[in-house]
Design a protein around this motif. Structure first.
Motif, PDB file in Angstrom:
ATOM      1  N   LEU A 182      -4.090 -84.266   2.328  1.00  0.00           N
ATOM      2  CA  LEU A 182      -4.936 -83.338   3.077  1.00  0.00           C
ATOM      3  C   LEU A 182      -4.100 -82.487   4.027  1.00  0.00           C
ATOM      4  N   GLN A 183      -3.076 -83.095   4.612  1.00  0.00           N
ATOM      5  CA  GLN A 183      -2.187 -82.341   5.495  1.00  0.00           C
ATOM      6  C   GLN A 183      -1.487 -81.226   4.737  1.00  0.00           C
ATOM      7  N   ALA A 184      -1.011 -81.522   3.515  1.00  0.00           N
ATOM      8  CA  ALA A 184      -0.329 -80.513   2.718  1.00  0.00           C
ATOM      9  C   ALA A 184      -1.277 -79.399   2.292  1.00  0.00           C
ATOM     10  N   GLN A 185      -2.547 -79.734   2.119  1.00  0.00           N
ATOM     11  CA  GLN A 185      -3.511 -78.754   1.622  1.00  0.00           C
ATOM     12  C   GLN A 185      -4.125 -77.927   2.743  1.00  0.00           C
ATOM     13  N   GLU A 186      -4.390 -78.527   3.904  1.00  0.00           N
ATOM     14  CA  GLU A 186      -5.100 -77.844   4.976  1.00  0.00           C
ATOM     15  C   GLU A 186      -4.285 -77.724   6.259  1.00  0.00           C
ATOM     16  N   ASP A 187      -3.038 -78.191   6.251  1.00  0.00           N
ATOM     17  CA  ASP A 187      -2.167 -78.118   7.423  1.00  0.00           C
ATOM     18  C   ASP A 187      -2.798 -78.815   8.631  1.00  0.00           C
ATOM     19  N   ILE A 188      -3.352 -80.012   8.393  1.00  0.00           N
ATOM     20  CA  ILE A 188      -3.924 -80.829   9.461  1.00  0.00           C
ATOM     21  C   ILE A 188      -3.073 -82.082   9.563  1.00  0.00           C
ATOM     22  N   ASP A 189      -2.413 -82.264  10.681  1.00  0.00           N
ATOM     23  CA  ASP A 189      -1.509 -83.393  10.840  1.00  0.00           C
ATOM     24  C   ASP A 189      -2.255 -84.713  10.620  1.00  0.00           C
ATOM     25  N   THR A 190      -1.581 -85.674  10.002  1.00  0.00           N
ATOM     26  CA  THR A 190      -2.228 -86.957   9.706  1.00  0.00           C
ATOM     27  C   THR A 190      -2.682 -87.681  10.967  1.00  0.00           C
ATOM     28  N   SER A 191      -1.977 -87.464  12.080  1.00  0.00           N
ATOM     29  CA  SER A 191      -2.360 -88.126  13.333  1.00  0.00           C
ATOM     30  C   SER A 191      -3.648 -87.571  13.906  1.00  0.00           C
ATOM     31  N   HIS A 192      -4.087 -86.430  13.402  1.00  0.00           N
ATOM     32  CA  HIS A 192      -5.332 -85.808  13.871  1.00  0.00           C
ATOM     33  C   HIS A 192      -6.492 -86.052  12.918  1.00  0.00           C
ATOM     34  N   GLN A 193      -6.305 -86.942  11.944  1.00  0.00           N
ATOM     35  CA  GLN A 193      -7.347 -87.245  10.966  1.00  0.00           C
ATOM     36  C   GLN A 193      -7.875 -88.666  11.158  1.00  0.00           C
TER      37      GLN A 193
END
Length: 261
Positions: A182-193
């Motif tokens: 998801l981070q690679a697809q939407e540029d949302i850091d894993t720590s923020h998920q």
């Protein structure tokens, strides 16, 4: 005594092994229990399971014949200890039950009343042609269970922003791995998920197969609002300089090429 014990206890029949008779065991010669176990060969290659079944059958039915149950139980415990190389424990069990060993082994023995007990050779040692039921390459011996082959499907993910996404996933994938996707697809850091399913927070090490999720179900992803707010970019020094020059000298040639002055 009925029946002699051969060198390797070969040729015994179960009926002989279970049989017992009173023949003056009291006062007979009593030898210490020997550490050596008999060596024998089965009429057919025997598996570990077959050997266990054969032993269990004997110990379950032996008390039905002549003899006392507590002596049979003591003999079983001594045989198990001896096979486990605990000779001292086996000797202590024999002594505690007042069992006499004329030949220094459990194949033929007597209780304090003179009752004779005989144990079949398969209860004293495994055959030399025993077949092992496990091999070193058996996957069941590994610490971790085998992982099922990957069968990918489109996993539905709903972000807290209202966006619905689909990720390519398999039931063997972990939440941590899907977070990176998801981070690679939407540029949302894993720590923020933060991933939720059925109202429960899903740790990173959880596999999809552990969540009982099905293909048409949706996983909720709460995104930290800070991840959606990009960092404020300060004005570029070049832009500021251009603005100041433009205010002092509005000539476009002065702005584009200082050397023309």
């Amino acid at each position: 005594m009925g029946g002699c014990v051969g060198r390797y206890w070969e040729g015994w029949e179960d009926s002989q092994s279970r049989g017992s008779s009173r023949n003056g065991g009291r006062g007979a010669r009593n030898e210490p229990l020997k550490k050596e176990r008999p060596k024998w060969k089965s009429d057919y290659p025997m598996t570990e399971g077959q050997l266990r079944s054969k032993r269990d059958e004997f110990w379950d039915t032996a008390p039905a014949f002549e003899g006392r149950k507590e002596i049979w139980d003591a003999l079983k415990a001594a045989a198990v200890a001896l096979e486990g190389s605990d000779h001292d424990l086996a000797q202590a069990i024999v002594d505690g039950a007042n069992i006499t060993l004329p030949h220094g082994n459990l194949a033929e023995c007597y209780d304090e009343l003179g009752t004779r007990y005989q144990l079949p050779v398969y209860c004293l040692a495994p055959p030399i042609n025993l077949i092992s039921e496990r091999c070193d390459d058996d996957p069941s011996d590994s610490a971790e269970p085998p992982v099922a082959p990957k069968k990918e499907f489109q996993l539905k993910v709903r972000l807290s922003t209202g966006t619905d996404l689909r990720l390519s996933a398999s039931m063997a994938d972990t939440i941590g791995l899907l977070k990176k996707q998801l981070q690679a697809q939407e540029d949302i850091d894993t720590s923020h998920q933060r991933w939720f399913f059925s109202g429960k927070l899903l740790p990173d090490k959880t596999r999809l197969q552990d969540t009982k999720i099905q293909k048409d179900f949706v996983i909720q992803v709460i995104v930290n609002p800070q991840a959606l707010q990009g960092p404020k970019t300060p004005p570029s020094p070049t832009t500021t300089t251009t603005t100041e020059v433009g205010a002092a000298n509005p000539s476009p040639t002065s702005t584009s090429s200082p050397e023309s002055e």
